[in-house]
Design a protein around this motif. Sequence first.
Motif, PDB file in Angstrom:
ATOM      1  N   VAL A 130      24.125  28.655  -0.518  1.00 22.62           N
ATOM      2  CA  VAL A 130      24.125  29.294   0.892  1.00 22.62           C
ATOM      3  C   VAL A 130      23.167  28.422   1.820  1.00 22.62           C
ATOM      4  CG1 VAL A 130      22.878  31.248   1.971  1.00 22.62           C
ATOM      5  CG2 VAL A 130      24.435  31.772  -0.031  1.00 22.62           C
ATOM      6  N   VAL A 131      22.209  28.081   1.055  1.00 26.70           N
ATOM      7  CA  VAL A 131      21.323  27.244   1.980  1.00 26.70           C
ATOM      8  C   VAL A 131      21.735  25.847   2.493  1.00 26.70           C
ATOM      9  CG1 VAL A 131      18.957  25.885   2.240  1.00 26.70           C
ATOM     10  CG2 VAL A 131      19.261  28.418   1.325  1.00 26.70           C
ATOM     11  N   GLY A 132      22.575  25.277   1.542  1.00 29.33           N
ATOM     12  CA  GLY A 132      23.125  23.865   1.958  1.00 29.33           C
ATOM     13  C   GLY A 132      24.398  24.313   2.962  1.00 29.33           C
ATOM     14  N   LEU A 133      24.856  25.317   2.820  1.00 30.31           N
ATOM     15  CA  LEU A 133      25.999  25.842   3.935  1.00 30.31           C
ATOM     16  C   LEU A 133      25.293  25.927   5.212  1.00 30.31           C
ATOM     17  CD1 LEU A 133      28.531  28.164   2.471  1.00 30.31           C
ATOM     18  CD2 LEU A 133      29.078  25.852   3.207  1.00 30.31           C
ATOM     19  N   TYR A 134      24.366  26.533   5.373  1.00 27.75           N
ATOM     20  CA  TYR A 134      23.211  26.917   6.396  1.00 27.75           C
ATOM     21  C   TYR A 134      22.966  25.457   6.954  1.00 27.75           C
ATOM     22  CZ  TYR A 134      19.531  27.729   9.437  1.00 27.75           C
ATOM     23  OH  TYR A 134      18.557  27.782  10.790  1.00 27.75           O
ATOM     24  N   ALA A 135      22.385  24.491   6.142  1.00 27.24           N
ATOM     25  CA  ALA A 135      22.009  23.282   6.900  1.00 27.24           C
ATOM     26  C   ALA A 135      23.074  22.489   7.408  1.00 27.24           C
ATOM     27  CB  ALA A 135      21.542  22.422   5.552  1.00 27.24           C
ATOM     28  N   ARG A 136      24.444  22.795   7.007  1.00 27.11           N
ATOM     29  CA  ARG A 136      25.330  22.122   7.373  1.00 27.11           C
ATOM     30  C   ARG A 136      25.786  22.983   9.035  1.00 27.11           C
ATOM     31  NH1 ARG A 136      28.390  18.315   4.588  1.00 27.11           N
ATOM     32  NH2 ARG A 136      30.084  18.963   5.519  1.00 27.11           N
ATOM     33  N   SER A 137      25.403  24.146   9.033  1.00 26.26           N
ATOM     34  CA  SER A 137      25.849  24.755  10.224  1.00 26.26           C
ATOM     35  C   SER A 137      25.399  24.606  11.568  1.00 26.26           C
ATOM     36  CB  SER A 137      25.669  26.341   9.922  1.00 26.26           C
ATOM     37  OG  SER A 137      24.226  26.524  10.067  1.00 26.26           O
ATOM     38  N   SER A 138      25.456  25.537  12.602  1.00 33.20           N
ATOM     39  CA  SER A 138      24.754  25.068  13.780  1.00 33.20           C
ATOM     40  C   SER A 138      23.387  25.717  13.709  1.00 33.20           C
ATOM     41  CB  SER A 138      25.563  26.340  14.829  1.00 33.20           C
ATOM     42  OG  SER A 138      25.345  27.450  14.613  1.00 33.20           O
ATOM     43  N   LEU A 139      22.748  26.068  12.427  1.00 36.69           N
ATOM     44  CA  LEU A 139      21.328  26.292  12.453  1.00 36.69           C
ATOM     45  C   LEU A 139      20.801  27.325  13.083  1.00 36.69           C
ATOM     46  CD1 LEU A 139      19.827  22.735  11.913  1.00 36.69           C
ATOM     47  CD2 LEU A 139      20.584  24.335  10.079  1.00 36.69           C
ATOM     48  N   SER A 140      21.437  28.805  13.051  1.00 34.35           N
ATOM     49  CA  SER A 140      20.964  29.796  13.754  1.00 34.35           C
ATOM     50  C   SER A 140      19.464  30.002  13.228  1.00 34.35           C
ATOM     51  CB  SER A 140      21.721  30.929  13.265  1.00 34.35           C
ATOM     52  OG  SER A 140      20.803  32.184  13.357  1.00 34.35           O
ATOM     53  N   LYS A 141      18.508  30.375  14.484  1.00 36.08           N
ATOM     54  CA  LYS A 141      17.047  30.404  14.039  1.00 36.08           C
ATOM     55  C   LYS A 141      16.957  31.804  13.205  1.00 36.08           C
ATOM     56  CE  LYS A 141      13.736  29.073  16.765  1.00 36.08           C
ATOM     57  NZ  LYS A 141      12.971  29.040  17.966  1.00 36.08           N
ATOM     58  N   ARG A 142      17.460  32.823  13.512  1.00 38.25           N
ATOM     59  CA  ARG A 142      17.540  34.058  12.621  1.00 38.25           C
ATOM     60  C   ARG A 142      17.748  33.934  11.334  1.00 38.25           C
ATOM     61  NH1 ARG A 142      19.569  39.773  14.863  1.00 38.25           N
ATOM     62  NH2 ARG A 142      17.741  39.237  16.064  1.00 38.25           N
ATOM     63  N   THR A 143      18.953  33.140  10.950  1.00 37.29           N
ATOM     64  CA  THR A 143      19.291  32.836   9.559  1.00 37.29           C
ATOM     65  C   THR A 143      18.257  31.942   8.951  1.00 37.29           C
ATOM     66  OG1 THR A 143      21.709  33.162  10.050  1.00 37.29           O
ATOM     67  CG2 THR A 143      20.980  32.023   7.912  1.00 37.29           C
ATOM     68  N   GLY A 144      17.746  31.093   9.552  1.00 37.62           N
ATOM     69  CA  GLY A 144      16.810  29.880   8.964  1.00 37.62           C
ATOM     70  C   GLY A 144      15.469  30.589   8.801  1.00 37.62           C
ATOM     71  N   TRP A 145      15.022  31.745   9.499  1.00 39.88           N
ATOM     72  CA  TRP A 145      13.825  32.435   9.380  1.00 39.88           C
ATOM     73  C   TRP A 145      14.011  33.148   8.097  1.00 39.88           C
ATOM     74  CZ3 TRP A 145       9.297  31.025  10.540  1.00 39.88           C
ATOM     75  CH2 TRP A 145       9.037  30.366  11.826  1.00 39.88           C
ATOM     76  N   ALA A 146      15.289  33.661   7.890  1.00 41.49           N
ATOM     77  CA  ALA A 146      15.564  34.639   6.690  1.00 41.49           C
ATOM     78  C   ALA A 146      15.363  33.613   5.492  1.00 41.49           C
ATOM     79  CB  ALA A 146      17.020  35.048   6.607  1.00 41.49           C
ATOM     80  N   VAL A 147      15.739  32.501   5.537  1.00 39.09           N
ATOM     81  CA  VAL A 147      15.561  31.507   4.253  1.00 39.09           C
ATOM     82  C   VAL A 147      14.034  31.166   4.128  1.00 39.09           C
ATOM     83  CG1 VAL A 147      15.789  28.843   3.615  1.00 39.09           C
ATOM     84  CG2 VAL A 147      17.826  30.149   4.883  1.00 39.09           C
TER      85      VAL A 147
END
Length: 134
Positions: free
Chosen positions: A66-83
Amino acid sequence: MTNTITPRTTAASTTTGRFWFAADAVISGVNGLAYLAAAGPIADLLGGQAATYRWLGVFMLGYAAVVGLYARSSLSKRTGWAVVVGNVVWVLASLEVALTGMFDIDGFGRAWVVAQALVVADLALMQARSLRAR
């Protein structure tokens, strides 16, 4: 004269953010694989049951994906804060495990849990800083 507001997001802050989230994914994935592949020897070394390490391995591999996919995405701040919040929860839970000896870990196991909690806390801090810089 019009006053335009420029976004604070820079290529450098986005790259740095990607780095810390990708590092989290890699570290979690490697640990997850180790817990799955060597659950028995790890249980012998740290205490506890091999089944617990296998469960942790599966969880960590899922988290890494999940975090790897997030790192390759557009990096939504909300999702980043969830991590980041997830990492803080992991740190607090790890400290509880180390303090209580939950899961029958021994002294070396407690030291390992504290050491990995420090790594996760550092990752959470760096991730939070990169999110604030955007």
